[in-house]
Write an enzyme that holds these catalytic residues in place. Structure first.
Site, PDB file in Angstrom:
ATOM      1  N   LYS A 158       0.788  -1.026   0.136  1.00  7.82           N
ATOM      2  CA  LYS A 158      -0.140   0.157  -0.028  1.00  7.82           C
ATOM      3  C   LYS A 158       0.675   1.203  -0.027  1.00  7.82           C
ATOM      4  O   LYS A 158       1.937   1.351   0.567  1.00  7.82           O
ATOM      5  CB  LYS A 158      -0.742  -0.002   1.279  1.00  7.82           C
ATOM      6  N   ARG A 292     -12.216  14.026   5.663  1.00 10.68           N
ATOM      7  CA  ARG A 292     -12.922  14.637   4.915  1.00 10.68           C
ATOM      8  C   ARG A 292     -14.542  14.073   4.801  1.00 10.68           C
ATOM      9  O   ARG A 292     -14.786  12.964   5.303  1.00 10.68           O
ATOM     10  CB  ARG A 292     -12.504  14.758   3.356  1.00 10.68           C
TER      11      ARG A 292
END
Length: 652
Positions: A158, A292
């Site tokens: 990742k 967010r």
């Protein structure tokens, strides 16, 4: 009191934020690139400022231009939306240093959670369950390879920065590791400017479940249920729903409490999402925190009755959260899908062009969040999402049924979309049973008909001929002139169909080879045919643009080109060796050189389009005769990229 909100984003999320801000009395400011000068979010806002050319690096990622727009318009707060600068700690800090309110968390929380390596360490310290792995600081390739031996396979590589599946690779064995490290680093560097990687033990066929959290500046935090985002393609979410059909009340509480713990541990403020992987035994592990508003926030809004953008603005003003944990109730079920301009039958190739007609379906329990309307151009510069289609129902099956109909009844003419693919997923038995994991699309759904080109049926050709023949139709049917046979040649999906069409005062008969199909025209109005087919009265929508005809009926859509009067043309077909771009995009890597011998199916170069990497492969074996591109080149759909010659051609 905050008064004027600038939205540092574009498309549907900008429109969605403006909608709530206007309802609360805020004046709104849009920013836009030169390519977006006529965009819906620009029209919807009270004021708008152009911040640069189409390239995102010069416009929507240009923090200085956005802050200058705020100064010009007198905006006192900025909402980042999602994507672009929404999780950029430097941008959040610059907003505050300019004396403006940032509608988001503190920059230190963004910075911490923006690093998968550092956030995972922080969550371990806070007592939040994490996936076993390796989080070395800027680990080199040799360190990653050594750590992989200790962790074991399969494992996940990742990118430490960013998200959205970029820089992420599933590695099944040691022989695959080195090449995947190279590719993951390349993707991460290209997308985030940071090629740091971590390794995690792969959780096989997990559920992807995320918790919506909210925190105010007074140290209070709550969770608003979960969303199941397990249906994914290349780590990109396709379907999101709330609540999860897999999560029990006990698991919801445990995950919710862990998510709140994660938020408080980093001094969080505002809306955030803590993402977890959940295995078949309902063990859950921290994946990442998105600092967010999420793309899929509407499903949470529909089951809680809360406006999450309004909550964000409250927190930005320093007000307390409007509800305590015990006051948050979940009601019914909501499912969201992302309607994209892409072709699932051709490897999900992004589509560009004019959106001749876009008419969202209407109905009880439906919500469309969109930033486009009829006449807009889908450009190669930005994400190809046209809309989020969300359905709510008292039960999950009610929501599914409404969503399927909404997808089938939405009119999209001009570009190919994933509409049929989405409706097939929602109608699928595995999904309907609540058993879809992150492996669903790659396993149970991999042979679905929506994922491969389907030749037009004779019925669809007959409907096409019917629409194209309307010039000879009377008010309620065909002319009363004697029946005549008319040849008609149609192109669709690289096939050519030579039809014989005969129509009388009330019917049309279409013949193809030895087969024929009869349709009665009951009536027609601009854009709609009302027909009787085998005794059943039905409607078909259509739109004609030059030689092109777009149609949809009963959830299926297709397009044909009328070439009846076109001269014969010779075009390169499959196996021609003329390698053309299947989409607009940027060349980020060339894998071969002129003079190389290549095999059919061998990757030749990598195109980046719509934030994803797409390999371009050889359509036949032979010698790489000409390469017409190099890394960094921007190419258009249909542009010639390379030519492959066979031995016979080279010596002729």
């Amino acid at each position: 009191m905050l008064k004027k909100l600038l939205i540092a984003n574009r498309g549907e999320i900008a429109v969605r934020v403006i909608r709530t801000a206007r309802a609360l009395g805020y004046r709104t400011v849009a920013v836009y690139s030169e390519a977006d000068s006529n965009a819906l979010h620009v029209e919807y806002a009270d004021e708008a400022v152009c911040i640069g050319p189409a390239q995102v690096s010069a416009s929507y990622l240009n923090a200085d231009a956005i802050l200058d727009a705020a100064r010009k318009t007198g905006a006192d707060c900025i909402h980042p939306g999602y994507g672009f600068l929404s999780e950029n700690a430097g941008f959040a800090k610059a907003i505050k240093e300019a004396g403006l309110a940032f509608v988001g968390p503190p920059e230190n929380a963004i910075e911490l959670m923006g690093s998968k390596r550092r956030s995972k360490i922080a969550m371990q310290e806070a007592g939040v369950p994490v996936v076993p792995g390796f989080e070395g600081d800027n680990a080199n390739d040799n360190e990653l390879i050594a750590a992989a031996q200790d962790i074991g396979y399969p494992l996940m590589l990742k990118a430490s920065a960013g998200g959205g599946g970029r820089g992420m690779r599933l590695v099944e064995s040691e022989s695959e590791l080195a090449d995947n490290i190279t590719r993951a680093r390349s993707e991460a560097k290209q997308a985030f400017g940071d090629d740091e990687l971590i390794i995690e033990k792969a959780v096989i066929e997990p559920r992807h479940v995320e918790i919506q959290v909210f925190a105010d500046r007074r140290g209070h935090a709550v969770y608003l249920g979960e969303r199941d985002c397990s249906v994914q393609r290349r780590h990109q979410k396709v379907v999101e729903e709330a609540p999860s059909p897999f999560v029990t009340p006990e698991l919801r509480q445990a995950m919710g409490q862990a998510a709140v713990k994660a938020a408080l541990a980093c001094g969080y403020e505002g809306a955030g999402t803590v993402e977890f992987l959940v295995d078949k035994d309902r063990n859950f592990y921290f994946l990442e925190m998105n600092t967010r508003l999420q793309v899929e926030h509407p499903v949470t809004e529909l089951i809680t009755g809360q406006d999450l953008v309004a909550w964000q603005l409250m927190v930005a003003e320093g007000r307390p959260l409007p509800l305590a944990q015990d006051d948050i109730q979940l009601n019914g079920h909501a499912i969201e899908v992302r309607l994209y301009a892409e072709d699932p039958a051709s490897g999900f190739t992004p589509q560009t062009g004019t959106l001749h007609q876009f008419i969202p379906a209407a109905g009880e329990g439906l919500r469309f969040d969109t930033g486009v309307r009829s006449g807009d151009v889908v450009s190669p510069h930005y994400d190809p999402m046209l809309a989020k289609v969300i359905a709510w129902g008292p039960t999950r099956d009610d929501a599914r049924r409404r969503l399927i109909r909404a997808l089938e009844d939405t009119t999209v003419f001009g570009v190919t979309t994933n509409r049929h693919f989405l409706s097939r997923i929602i109608a699928d038995q595995t999904f309907g049973a609540g058993e879809a994991t992150t492996a669903f699309l790659q396993q149970a759904f991999k042979d679905d008909s929506s994922l491969s080109p389907q030749s037009l049926t004779l019925r669809e050709l007959a409907l096409s001929a019917c629409a194209l023949s309307l010039g000879t139709a009377g008010q309620n049917g065909w002319s009363n002139a004697p029946a005549s046979v008319m040849p008609m040649k149609l192109e669709a999906q690289d096939e050519t169909f030579e039809l014989l069409v005969r129509h009388t005062h009330d019917a049309l008969l279409v013949a193809l080879n030895q087969d024929d199909y009869e349709i009665q025209l009951e009536s027609h109005s601009p854009g709609t045919l009302c027909i009787i087919d085998n005794g059943v009265r039905q409607r078909c929508q259509y739109y004609r643009h030059g030689d092109f005809l777009y149609l949809q009926a009963l959830g299926r859509s297709w397009a044909v080109r009328d070439v009846t009067h076109q001269p014969a043309s010779s075009k390169a077909g499959a196996g021609s060796g003329r390698i053309q771009a299947g989409m607009d995009g940027a060349v980020i890597d060339v894998l071969v050189a002129e003079g190389d011998t290549v095999e059919q199916g061998q990757p030749l170069l990598i195109l980046e389009a719509m934030k994803m990497e797409h390999p371009v492969k050889a359509d036949r074996g032979g010698k790489m005769e000409r390469l017409l591109i190099e890394p960094g080149h921007q190419v258009k759909r249909g542009q010639l990229l390379a030519e492959i010659t066979t031995t016979e051609e080279a010596t002729s």
